[in-house]
Design a protein around this motif. Structure first.
Motif, PDB file in Angstrom:
ATOM      1  N   ILE A  74       0.848  -1.200   0.000  1.00  0.00           N
ATOM      2  CA  ILE A  74       0.000   0.000   0.000  1.00  0.00           C
ATOM      3  C   ILE A  74       0.880   1.245   0.000  1.00  0.00           C
ATOM      4  CG2 ILE A  74      -1.587   1.366   1.437  1.00  0.00           C
ATOM      5  CD1 ILE A  74      -2.967  -1.301   2.138  1.00  0.00           C
ATOM      6  N   GLY A  75       1.952   1.228   0.776  1.00  0.00           N
ATOM      7  CA  GLY A  75       2.878   2.361   0.780  1.00  0.00           C
ATOM      8  C   GLY A  75       3.441   2.624  -0.610  1.00  0.00           C
ATOM      9  N   ILE A  76       3.748   1.561  -1.315  1.00  0.00           N
ATOM     10  CA  ILE A  76       4.297   1.707  -2.668  1.00  0.00           C
ATOM     11  C   ILE A  76       3.228   2.165  -3.646  1.00  0.00           C
ATOM     12  CG2 ILE A  76       5.243   0.374  -4.607  1.00  0.00           C
ATOM     13  CD1 ILE A  76       6.706  -1.317  -2.364  1.00  0.00           C
ATOM     14  N   LEU A  77       2.054   1.535  -3.595  1.00  0.00           N
ATOM     15  CA  LEU A  77       1.003   1.823  -4.582  1.00  0.00           C
ATOM     16  C   LEU A  77       0.266   3.139  -4.332  1.00  0.00           C
ATOM     17  CD1 LEU A  77      -0.506  -1.764  -4.923  1.00  0.00           C
ATOM     18  CD2 LEU A  77       1.040  -0.599  -6.519  1.00  0.00           C
ATOM     19  N   LEU A  78       0.023   3.462  -3.060  1.00  0.00           N
ATOM     20  CA  LEU A  78      -0.808   4.637  -2.763  1.00  0.00           C
ATOM     21  C   LEU A  78      -0.042   5.842  -2.229  1.00  0.00           C
ATOM     22  CD1 LEU A  78      -3.909   2.928  -1.091  1.00  0.00           C
ATOM     23  CD2 LEU A  78      -3.582   3.568  -3.489  1.00  0.00           C
ATOM     24  N   PHE A  79       1.094   5.595  -1.591  1.00  0.00           N
ATOM     25  CA  PHE A  79       1.798   6.699  -0.958  1.00  0.00           C
ATOM     26  C   PHE A  79       3.133   7.024  -1.626  1.00  0.00           C
ATOM     27  CE2 PHE A  79      -0.954   5.038   2.495  1.00  0.00           C
ATOM     28  CZ  PHE A  79      -1.714   6.184   2.683  1.00  0.00           C
ATOM     29  N   GLY A  80       3.386   6.450  -2.789  1.00  0.00           N
ATOM     30  CA  GLY A  80       4.552   6.812  -3.579  1.00  0.00           C
ATOM     31  C   GLY A  80       5.893   6.346  -3.050  1.00  0.00           C
ATOM     32  N   GLU A  81       5.893   5.340  -2.185  1.00  0.00           N
ATOM     33  CA  GLU A  81       7.169   4.818  -1.715  1.00  0.00           C
ATOM     34  C   GLU A  81       7.837   4.039  -2.847  1.00  0.00           C
ATOM     35  OE1 GLU A  81       6.506   2.636   1.914  1.00  0.00           O
ATOM     36  OE2 GLU A  81       5.407   4.306   2.803  1.00  0.00           O
ATOM     37  N   ILE A  82       9.140   3.939  -2.795  1.00  0.00           N
ATOM     38  CA  ILE A  82       9.910   3.311  -3.871  1.00  0.00           C
ATOM     39  C   ILE A  82      10.116   1.825  -3.567  1.00  0.00           C
ATOM     40  CG2 ILE A  82      12.119   3.363  -5.117  1.00  0.00           C
ATOM     41  CD1 ILE A  82      10.427   5.875  -5.471  1.00  0.00           C
ATOM     42  N   MET A  83       9.879   0.981  -4.581  1.00  0.00           N
ATOM     43  CA  MET A  83      10.171  -0.454  -4.463  1.00  0.00           C
ATOM     44  C   MET A  83      11.622  -0.658  -4.873  1.00  0.00           C
ATOM     45  SD  MET A  83       9.590  -3.582  -3.839  1.00  0.00           S
ATOM     46  CE  MET A  83       8.000  -4.359  -3.934  1.00  0.00           C
ATOM     47  N   THR A  84      12.417  -1.151  -3.964  1.00  0.00           N
ATOM     48  CA  THR A  84      13.825  -1.426  -4.242  1.00  0.00           C
ATOM     49  C   THR A  84      14.034  -2.944  -4.233  1.00  0.00           C
ATOM     50  OG1 THR A  84      14.442  -1.415  -1.918  1.00  0.00           O
ATOM     51  CG2 THR A  84      14.506   0.709  -3.082  1.00  0.00           C
ATOM     52  N   ALA A  85      15.191  -3.361  -4.688  1.00  0.00           N
ATOM     53  CA  ALA A  85      15.515  -4.789  -4.675  1.00  0.00           C
ATOM     54  C   ALA A  85      15.533  -5.312  -3.237  1.00  0.00           C
ATOM     55  CB  ALA A  85      16.859  -5.024  -5.353  1.00  0.00           C
ATOM     56  N   ILE A  86      16.044  -4.501  -2.319  1.00  0.00           N
ATOM     57  CA  ILE A  86      16.093  -4.910  -0.907  1.00  0.00           C
ATOM     58  C   ILE A  86      14.677  -5.102  -0.364  1.00  0.00           C
ATOM     59  CG2 ILE A  86      16.753  -4.146   1.414  1.00  0.00           C
ATOM     60  CD1 ILE A  86      19.121  -5.034  -0.256  1.00  0.00           C
ATOM     61  N   LYS A  87      13.763  -4.196  -0.700  1.00  0.00           N
ATOM     62  CA  LYS A  87      12.371  -4.352  -0.248  1.00  0.00           C
ATOM     63  C   LYS A  87      11.752  -5.605  -0.847  1.00  0.00           C
ATOM     64  CE  LYS A  87      10.984   0.367   0.817  1.00  0.00           C
ATOM     65  NZ  LYS A  87      10.086   1.478   0.492  1.00  0.00           N
ATOM     66  N   ALA A  88      12.025  -5.884  -2.095  1.00  0.00           N
ATOM     67  CA  ALA A  88      11.487  -7.085  -2.739  1.00  0.00           C
ATOM     68  C   ALA A  88      11.990  -8.343  -2.030  1.00  0.00           C
ATOM     69  CB  ALA A  88      11.863  -7.107  -4.214  1.00  0.00           C
ATOM     70  N   VAL A  89      13.258  -8.360  -1.673  1.00  0.00           N
ATOM     71  CA  VAL A  89      13.810  -9.497  -0.923  1.00  0.00           C
ATOM     72  C   VAL A  89      13.135  -9.595   0.441  1.00  0.00           C
ATOM     73  CG1 VAL A  89      15.901 -10.398   0.196  1.00  0.00           C
ATOM     74  CG2 VAL A  89      16.019  -9.510  -2.141  1.00  0.00           C
ATOM     75  N   GLY A  90      12.935  -8.468   1.092  1.00  0.00           N
ATOM     76  CA  GLY A  90      12.266  -8.457   2.388  1.00  0.00           C
ATOM     77  C   GLY A  90      10.847  -8.991   2.308  1.00  0.00           C
ATOM     78  N   PHE A  91      10.078  -8.539   1.318  1.00  0.00           N
ATOM     79  CA  PHE A  91       8.714  -9.041   1.134  1.00  0.00           C
ATOM     80  C   PHE A  91       8.729 -10.540   0.875  1.00  0.00           C
ATOM     81  CE2 PHE A  91       7.342  -4.617  -0.436  1.00  0.00           C
ATOM     82  CZ  PHE A  91       6.856  -4.269   0.805  1.00  0.00           C
ATOM     83  N   SER A  92       9.666 -10.990   0.062  1.00  0.00           N
ATOM     84  CA  SER A  92       9.783 -12.424  -0.232  1.00  0.00           C
ATOM     85  C   SER A  92      10.096 -13.208   1.038  1.00  0.00           C
ATOM     86  CB  SER A  92      10.868 -12.675  -1.275  1.00  0.00           C
ATOM     87  OG  SER A  92      10.557 -12.015  -2.473  1.00  0.00           O
TER      88      SER A  92
END
Length: 125
Positions: A74-92
């Motif tokens: 939601i932060g990425i989609l609605l509040f303009g936060e940036i998706m980084t490779a580190i965040k993707a690894v964290g979500f995974s």
């Protein structure tokens, strides 16, 4: 099944409450902030009801993992936060962790486990 519905409800309400707290801009909009706090209370109530039938370790892993992952999206989609490779690894890692904690395992049959099982039986009566 009902406990899982309560858990999903609790997660959804918590996510909504968190989003409202973000929208309150540090309580610059107090009614939005209070609505967020009210949703947090409802989420905790529903979560506590779900934990009456779901093991604590599993319930909390799902609660925290799904809540964190969806709130991050939601932060990425609605509040303009940036998706980084580190965040993707964290979500995974969050998703894998929740799956692993829900994986069925054969319980050990040592004396400590038997005592714990007896204790749980007495507590749940």
């Amino acid at each position: 099944m009902r406990a899982w519905v309560q858990l999903v409800f609790a997660i959804g309400v918590e996510i909504a409450g968190t989003s409202l707290l973000k929208l309150s801009a540090g309580f610059s909009h107090p009614f939005i902030g209070m609505a967020g706090m009210l949703l947090y209370g409802l989420a905790i109530f529903s979560f506590s009801r779900a934990l009456s039938r779901i093991p604590l370790s599993v319930g909390y892993a799902v609660w925290a993992g799904v809540g964190t992952a969806v709130t991050g999206l939601i932060g990425i989609l609605l509040f303009g936060e940036i998706m980084t490779a580190i965040k993707a690894v964290g979500f995974s890692a969050i998703i894998v962790g929740v799956i692993l904690l829900n994986a069925p395992v054969k319980a050990p049959t040592n004396e400590a486990t038997v005592r714990q099982s007896r204790w749980r039986t007495r507590v749940n009566r």
